[in-house]
Design a protein around this motif. Structure first.
Motif, PDB file in Angstrom:
ATOM      1  N   ILE A 235       0.857  -1.263   0.018  1.00 24.15           N
ATOM      2  CA  ILE A 235      -0.052   0.125   0.055  1.00 24.15           C
ATOM      3  C   ILE A 235       1.073   1.214  -0.005  1.00 24.15           C
ATOM      4  CG2 ILE A 235      -1.826   1.240   1.294  1.00 24.15           C
ATOM      5  CD1 ILE A 235      -2.587  -1.421   2.425  1.00 24.15           C
ATOM      6  N   LEU A 236       0.636   2.174  -0.856  1.00 22.98           N
ATOM      7  CA  LEU A 236       1.526   3.383  -1.090  1.00 22.98           C
ATOM      8  C   LEU A 236       0.356   4.772  -0.726  1.00 22.98           C
ATOM      9  CD1 LEU A 236       4.178   4.701  -1.786  1.00 22.98           C
ATOM     10  CD2 LEU A 236       3.374   4.794  -4.060  1.00 22.98           C
ATOM     11  N   ILE A 237       0.821   5.456   0.122  1.00 21.48           N
ATOM     12  CA  ILE A 237      -0.057   6.709   0.683  1.00 21.48           C
ATOM     13  C   ILE A 237       0.597   7.861  -0.613  1.00 21.48           C
ATOM     14  CG2 ILE A 237      -0.892   8.497   2.054  1.00 21.48           C
ATOM     15  CD1 ILE A 237      -0.867   6.061   4.190  1.00 21.48           C
ATOM     16  N   VAL A 238       0.046   8.587  -1.513  1.00 17.31           N
ATOM     17  CA  VAL A 238       0.604   9.322  -2.118  1.00 17.31           C
ATOM     18  C   VAL A 238      -0.203  10.757  -2.210  1.00 17.31           C
ATOM     19  CG1 VAL A 238       1.281   9.810  -4.817  1.00 17.31           C
ATOM     20  CG2 VAL A 238       1.402   7.679  -4.031  1.00 17.31           C
ATOM     21  N   GLY A 239       0.572  11.764  -1.884  1.00 12.77           N
ATOM     22  CA  GLY A 239      -0.079  13.026  -1.810  1.00 12.77           C
ATOM     23  C   GLY A 239       0.362  13.970  -2.954  1.00 12.77           C
ATOM     24  N   THR A 240      -0.483  14.952  -3.237  1.00  8.00           N
ATOM     25  CA  THR A 240      -0.231  15.811  -4.392  1.00  8.00           C
ATOM     26  C   THR A 240      -0.696  17.269  -3.757  1.00  8.00           C
ATOM     27  OG1 THR A 240      -2.225  15.473  -5.406  1.00  8.00           O
ATOM     28  CG2 THR A 240      -0.413  14.209  -6.287  1.00  8.00           C
ATOM     29  N   THR A 241       0.417  18.163  -4.147  1.00  5.33           N
ATOM     30  CA  THR A 241       0.160  19.731  -3.667  1.00  5.33           C
ATOM     31  C   THR A 241       0.878  20.520  -4.502  1.00  5.33           C
ATOM     32  OG1 THR A 241       0.592  21.076  -1.884  1.00  5.33           O
ATOM     33  CG2 THR A 241       2.388  19.391  -1.935  1.00  5.33           C
ATOM     34  N   ARG A 242       0.020  21.604  -4.485  1.00 10.23           N
ATOM     35  CA  ARG A 242       0.538  22.795  -5.593  1.00 10.23           C
ATOM     36  C   ARG A 242       0.679  24.033  -4.787  1.00 10.23           C
ATOM     37  NH1 ARG A 242      -5.131  23.959  -8.846  1.00 10.23           N
ATOM     38  NH2 ARG A 242      -6.456  24.017  -6.965  1.00 10.23           N
ATOM     39  N   ARG A 243       0.464  23.885  -3.246  1.00 10.55           N
ATOM     40  CA  ARG A 243       0.824  24.875  -2.455  1.00 10.55           C
ATOM     41  C   ARG A 243       1.316  24.412  -1.002  1.00 10.55           C
ATOM     42  NH1 ARG A 243      -0.173  29.815  -3.408  1.00 10.55           N
ATOM     43  NH2 ARG A 243      -0.243  30.574  -1.326  1.00 10.55           N
ATOM     44  N   PRO A 244       2.481  23.837  -1.132  1.00 17.37           N
ATOM     45  CA  PRO A 244       2.870  23.115   0.235  1.00 17.37           C
ATOM     46  C   PRO A 244       3.431  24.192   1.295  1.00 17.37           C
ATOM     47  CG  PRO A 244       4.461  23.186  -1.516  1.00 17.37           C
ATOM     48  CD  PRO A 244       3.472  23.341  -2.138  1.00 17.37           C
ATOM     49  N   PHE A 245       3.534  25.456   0.833  1.00 14.48           N
ATOM     50  CA  PHE A 245       4.017  26.339   1.823  1.00 14.48           C
ATOM     51  C   PHE A 245       2.839  26.628   2.953  1.00 14.48           C
ATOM     52  CE2 PHE A 245       3.316  28.138  -2.490  1.00 14.48           C
ATOM     53  CZ  PHE A 245       4.474  27.435  -3.018  1.00 14.48           C
ATOM     54  N   ASP A 246       1.353  26.421   2.479  1.00 14.97           N
ATOM     55  CA  ASP A 246       0.326  26.431   3.518  1.00 14.97           C
ATOM     56  C   ASP A 246       0.227  25.436   4.608  1.00 14.97           C
ATOM     57  OD1 ASP A 246      -0.414  28.622   1.713  1.00 14.97           O
ATOM     58  OD2 ASP A 246      -1.975  27.517   0.631  1.00 14.97           O
ATOM     59  N   ALA A 247       1.272  24.402   4.451  1.00 11.56           N
ATOM     60  CA  ALA A 247       0.846  23.412   5.520  1.00 11.56           C
ATOM     61  C   ALA A 247       1.878  23.507   6.601  1.00 11.56           C
ATOM     62  CB  ALA A 247       1.295  22.052   4.822  1.00 11.56           C
ATOM     63  N   GLU A 248       1.587  22.757   7.786  1.00 13.07           N
ATOM     64  CA  GLU A 248       2.598  22.965   8.715  1.00 13.07           C
ATOM     65  C   GLU A 248       3.952  21.789   8.371  1.00 13.07           C
ATOM     66  OE1 GLU A 248       0.730  21.411  12.406  1.00 13.07           O
ATOM     67  OE2 GLU A 248      -0.553  23.131  12.339  1.00 13.07           O
ATOM     68  N   LEU A 249       5.048  22.520   8.172  1.00 13.44           N
ATOM     69  CA  LEU A 249       6.059  21.651   7.868  1.00 13.44           C
ATOM     70  C   LEU A 249       6.460  20.303   8.489  1.00 13.44           C
ATOM     71  CD1 LEU A 249       8.184  21.553   5.345  1.00 13.44           C
ATOM     72  CD2 LEU A 249       9.754  22.903   6.790  1.00 13.44           C
ATOM     73  N   GLN A 250       6.666  20.627   9.864  1.00 12.53           N
ATOM     74  CA  GLN A 250       6.969  19.535  10.771  1.00 12.53           C
ATOM     75  C   GLN A 250       5.814  18.288  10.685  1.00 12.53           C
ATOM     76  OE1 GLN A 250       7.583  20.418  14.677  1.00 12.53           O
ATOM     77  NE2 GLN A 250       8.657  18.622  15.384  1.00 12.53           N
ATOM     78  N   SER A 251       4.629  18.455  10.727  1.00 12.81           N
ATOM     79  CA  SER A 251       3.888  17.277  10.523  1.00 12.81           C
ATOM     80  C   SER A 251       3.657  16.767   9.247  1.00 12.81           C
ATOM     81  CB  SER A 251       2.226  17.937  10.985  1.00 12.81           C
ATOM     82  OG  SER A 251       2.074  18.972  10.301  1.00 12.81           O
ATOM     83  N   PHE A 252       3.756  17.621   8.195  1.00 14.82           N
ATOM     84  CA  PHE A 252       3.793  17.227   6.913  1.00 14.82           C
ATOM     85  C   PHE A 252       5.059  16.433   6.506  1.00 14.82           C
ATOM     86  CE2 PHE A 252       3.501  19.454   2.371  1.00 14.82           C
ATOM     87  CZ  PHE A 252       2.187  18.777   2.125  1.00 14.82           C
ATOM     88  N   CYS A 253       6.105  16.615   7.056  1.00 16.12           N
ATOM     89  CA  CYS A 253       7.386  15.775   6.456  1.00 16.12           C
ATOM     90  C   CYS A 253       7.589  14.454   7.403  1.00 16.12           C
ATOM     91  CB  CYS A 253       8.744  16.649   6.925  1.00 16.12           C
ATOM     92  SG  CYS A 253       8.866  17.880   5.764  1.00 16.12           S
ATOM     93  N   ARG A 254       6.541  14.506   8.601  1.00 19.64           N
ATOM     94  CA  ARG A 254       6.502  13.481   9.353  1.00 19.64           C
ATOM     95  C   ARG A 254       5.772  12.160   8.775  1.00 19.64           C
ATOM     96  NH1 ARG A 254       4.145  15.271  13.943  1.00 19.64           N
ATOM     97  NH2 ARG A 254       6.048  16.216  14.694  1.00 19.64           N
ATOM     98  N   VAL A 255       4.728  12.624   8.043  1.00 16.79           N
ATOM     99  CA  VAL A 255       3.943  11.855   7.248  1.00 16.79           C
ATOM    100  C   VAL A 255       4.448  11.343   6.114  1.00 16.79           C
ATOM    101  CG1 VAL A 255       1.545  11.577   6.053  1.00 16.79           C
ATOM    102  CG2 VAL A 255       1.883  12.528   8.348  1.00 16.79           C
TER     103      VAL A 255
END
Length: 777
Positions: free
Chosen positions: A629-649
């Motif tokens: 199973i592979l979880i794939v996320g796509t984003t065009r505005r990564p700057f709007d996200a909390e970086l720490q929790s973003f990179c943890r996932v």
């Protein structure tokens, strides 16, 4: 031909396996030398993989295919291990091998990583059956996929009549204009004939005038033809029939189809032979094997009695029964083997495959087997061992009872009741396991997978993947990567670099269970880039190439579905239960930055975009190596996200850039041809590629489709395509500006791997960077 290719590839692999341990054991401090060593092995393994994949696809001998498949999976896993080591060494996902390719005399195209064809061929019937079920559920629930792709807008009756009237008046106007043009030409010809009739013409002067015009026209055509031939000779232009499919290619495709049919037939014959030969062996040799085993075990009884004075204890079934008695290995030998083993999990499998090749196939005479059908003698050897192990179980029961009788008769011994205690302990362990399993409650224990599958489809969480191949993601290599890094400039990755990472991190592990279990585990993948660069296309390509199910857990898609805490738990449980049962599976989260918003906009608060934020890390922990199973996320505005929790996932972050000049040049050519356009000297593709700097693949596709209408395609014979037509259409679109690209680079530099890379470039300590990354994690 393919047998010869296999022998050559096996020899190259054997030489590489002999060389690799020597190079890897030698201690080195020079980072450049270490990277070049790793990169050289990586490139050589990729070349071996390309050859083995081709051989496995074409060779028809079923027993050879089993061995090739084993080695092929091992090579795939080793490539992934080397890639992981290069990432940890260089602290970047993108590598450039220009100097190494020159030394090995290879073209960049030979570094392209193919997708094994067996990913789809071996489960084609399963995929087709699943697609039929999905289409049936969509049809029953009233969801028509064709309507979703091409929505039809309704209009009022009066407006429809007005449109028809406008079209009819335009048609009549065109006919009237054509009629007036014909009248004008008739009048013009009449005037010309009157004026020419008055003049006295000289026949010789008229002939000379015609000759001049004809000779000039003829010479122009001849010069144009010579210029075209010269350009073809220099390799600047393709030959006339370059794009046409030759008879040789058609014949080769026909042979491939015939080979596939022969492969399937030989595989069926081989499966039938496995059963029939085993049954024959059981009838002919079964009794002899049983008697031999009994004689060996009795001889062991007597030897032990003579040496120790008592009869031995019979080994338990868990220990292997009587098989452990006659095992040649000692404890010391096993320890030596473990000590000698390489840290790689795939090298032993490859070495075992190479040894099997040398023992069985290297010098085997196959002059009798022209059709390359199965070898019955090899099946007999394999099944004889299998039959012996089955008979051994029966013999062990008989000999255990015989030993008991001997002890009672000769030594007057009775069995020690120590085994009862062992059983009690096992019972306690069993209870502990039961307690552990009770914690993991199955919320849908009373439901079948089919019912859950249907529910997820009806809710829109399990969707149909678009039929897109990874080869449709067009791009070109970055030829300046090494040069820029030498002057401490971090280049933007090329589109083909992105395509290779999708193959390595997404398609290979999902396609092969053997590779996924042992290779460096990638559970989640993030594709970050501006709109229109093909992120969504790459997600669908992963599903197409591996036959994976596609689950859509985007915040916009799950809004209003399964409300409440219990509803969310039920949804995630159902999704991942179906994903495990029907693996491989891809869980897609579009606009994933919304799940990790720093601050949720007021307009989106009702949708609860952060519902999955707390649950995603827990889900990743529960995923095991055998869960494809592979979880794939796509984003065009990564700057709007909390970086720490973003990179943890997201374990791997891939920056998808806008296309550079080389990629745009290839894109324009191929997309125009795919949409029915004809490339001529009147169309300056290089000019188009330069002018459209900053525009993405999505922009180019829209422009080409807008210009190449059915009417324009028909008019190409009389009026060839020009660059101005496409430039006019693209002026109304907004490009991706340099500032936006820089913002993506700056954001990526703040990720854990980006920080380590930045420190390494500026001369900071890599170890300190790693320690900081670990503390933050």
């Amino acid at each position: 031909m393919y047998n010869k290719m296999w022998h050559q590839t096996q020899e190259a692999l054997g030489a590489l396996l002999d060389k690799e341990p020597q190079k890897m054991v030698e201690p080195q401090r020079n980072q450049v030398f270490i990277f070049q060593t790793l990169a050289t092995f990586y490139i050589k393994y990729v070349q071996i993989f390309r050859n083995l994949e081709n051989v496995y696809d074409q060779i028809v001998h079923p027993q050879k295919r089993i061995l090739i498949r084993k080695v092929l999976d091992g090579v795939m896993g080793r490539v992934l291990e080397l890639k992981n080591e290069m990432v940890e060494l260089e602290l970047t996902e993108f590598h450039y091998f220009d100097d190494i390719l020159q030394d090995l005399k290879l073209a960049p195209q030979q570094l392209d990583i193919p997708i094994p064809k067996y990913f789809l061929k071996e489960k084609l019937e399963v995929i087709k059956g699943r697609e039929k079920i999905l289409a049936q559920i969509l049809a029953d629930s009233g969801i028509d996929t064709s309507e979703m792709k091409f929505p039809v807008k309704s209009m009022p009756f009066d407006q429809a009549v007005k449109l028809i009237q406008i079209a009819e008046r335009a048609r009549q106007g065109r006919l009237r204009a054509l009629f007036m043009k014909q009248i004008y030409l008739q009048e013009y010809r009449a005037k010309q004939s009157k004026t020419l009739g008055k003049k006295v013409t000289d026949a010789w002067a008229a002939a000379l005038c015609i000759q001049k015009v004809w000779r000039r026209f003829h010479q122009c055509k001849k010069t144009e033809k010579l210029r075209e031939e010269e350009m073809i000779f220099l390799g600047m232009n393709p030959p006339p029939l370059f794009n046409e499919v030759s008879a040789t290619v058609i014949q080769a495709e026909k042979v491939d189809r015939l080979r596939n049919e022969v492969q399937m037939k030989h595989e069926e014959d081989y499966r039938e032979a496995l059963v029939t030969i085993k049954n024959d062996l059981k009838l002919i040799e079964g009794l002899d094997i049983k008697e031999n085993l009994q004689d060996q075990i009795r001889h062991w009884f007597i030897e032990c009695r003579n040496l120790t004075g008592t009869f031995p204890d019979y080994p338990d079934i868990e220990e292997g029964g009587s098989a452990i008695i006659f095992s040649n290995k000692t404890i010391q030998q096993e320890e030596d083997e473990k000590w000698k083993m390489s840290p790689s999990l795939f090298l032993p499998a490859m070495k075992e495959g190479c040894n099997a090749y040398k023992e069985i196939w290297m010098n085997k005479d196959e002059s009798w087997n022209f059709s390359q059908d199965f070898d019955p003698e090899l099946i007999k050897e394999e099944k004889r061992k299998e039959l012996e192990s089955e008979i051994r179980v029966q013999v062990d029961e008989l000999m255990r009872q015989e030993l008991k009788n001997l002890k009672l008769a000769v030594d007057r011994e009775r069995e020690h009741p120590a085994k009862v205690g062992k059983k009690k302990k096992k019972g306690k362990k069993g209870k502990k396991k039961e307690k552990k399993t009770k914690k993991d409650k199955d919320l849908t224990a009373d439901r079948t997978i089919e019912s859950l599958y249907k529910e997820l489809v009806e809710e829109g969480l399990l969707i149909q993947a678009l039929k897109v191949n990874l080869s449709d993601y067009i791009g070109e290599y970055s030829y300046l990567g090494t040069t820029l890094r030498q002057v401490s400039i971090e280049p933007m990755p090329s589109l083909l670099d992105v395509r290779q990472l999708i193959t390595l991190y997404g398609i290979w592990p999902l396609g092969s269970a053997a590779v996924h279990e042992k290779a460096p585990l990638v559970k989640s993948l993030l594709l970050a880039g501006p709109s229109g660069v093909g992120k969504k296309m790459l997600v669908h390509a992963i599903c197409t190439e591996t036959g994976a199910n596609l689950f859509n857990l985007s915040s916009s898609n799950i809004a209003g579905k399964y409300p409440g805490k219990n509803g969310l738990q039920m949804m995630l449980h159902a999704v991942f239960k179906v994903a495990r049962q029907l693996q491989p599976s891809v869980v897609w989260i579009e606009d994933t930055e919304k799940t990790f918003y720093k601050k949720v906009p007021n307009a989106e608060k009702t949708n609860e975009p952060k519902r999955l934020k707390r649950h995603l890390p827990q889900i990743l922990k529960l995923l095991k190596p055998d869960d494809r199973i592979l979880i794939v996320g796509t984003t065009r505005r990564p700057f709007d996200a909390e970086l720490q929790s973003f990179c943890r996932v997201y374990q791997k972050i891939i920056l998808v850039p806008r296309p550079d000049y080389a990629s745009r040049y290839v894109l324009w050519k191929q997309i125009i041809e795919r949409n029915g356009g004809v490339l001529t000297s009147a169309l300056n593709v290089s000019c188009l590629a330069k002018v459209t700097d900053g525009f993405t693949q999505g922009h180019i596709v829209k422009v080409v489709k807008a210009v190449l209408t059915d009417q324009r395609i028909r008019r190409q014979i009389h009026k060839p395509l020009t660059a101005v037509e496409f430039i006019t259409a693209i002026t109304s679109m907004d490009p991706v500006y340099k500032e936006e690209e820089e913002s993506f680079k700056n954001w990526y530099a703040k990720t854990p791997l980006g920080k380590k890379r930045a420190l390494a470039i500026t001369g900071g300590s890599t170890e300190k960077a790693k320690d900081k990354g670990k503390r933050k994690e």
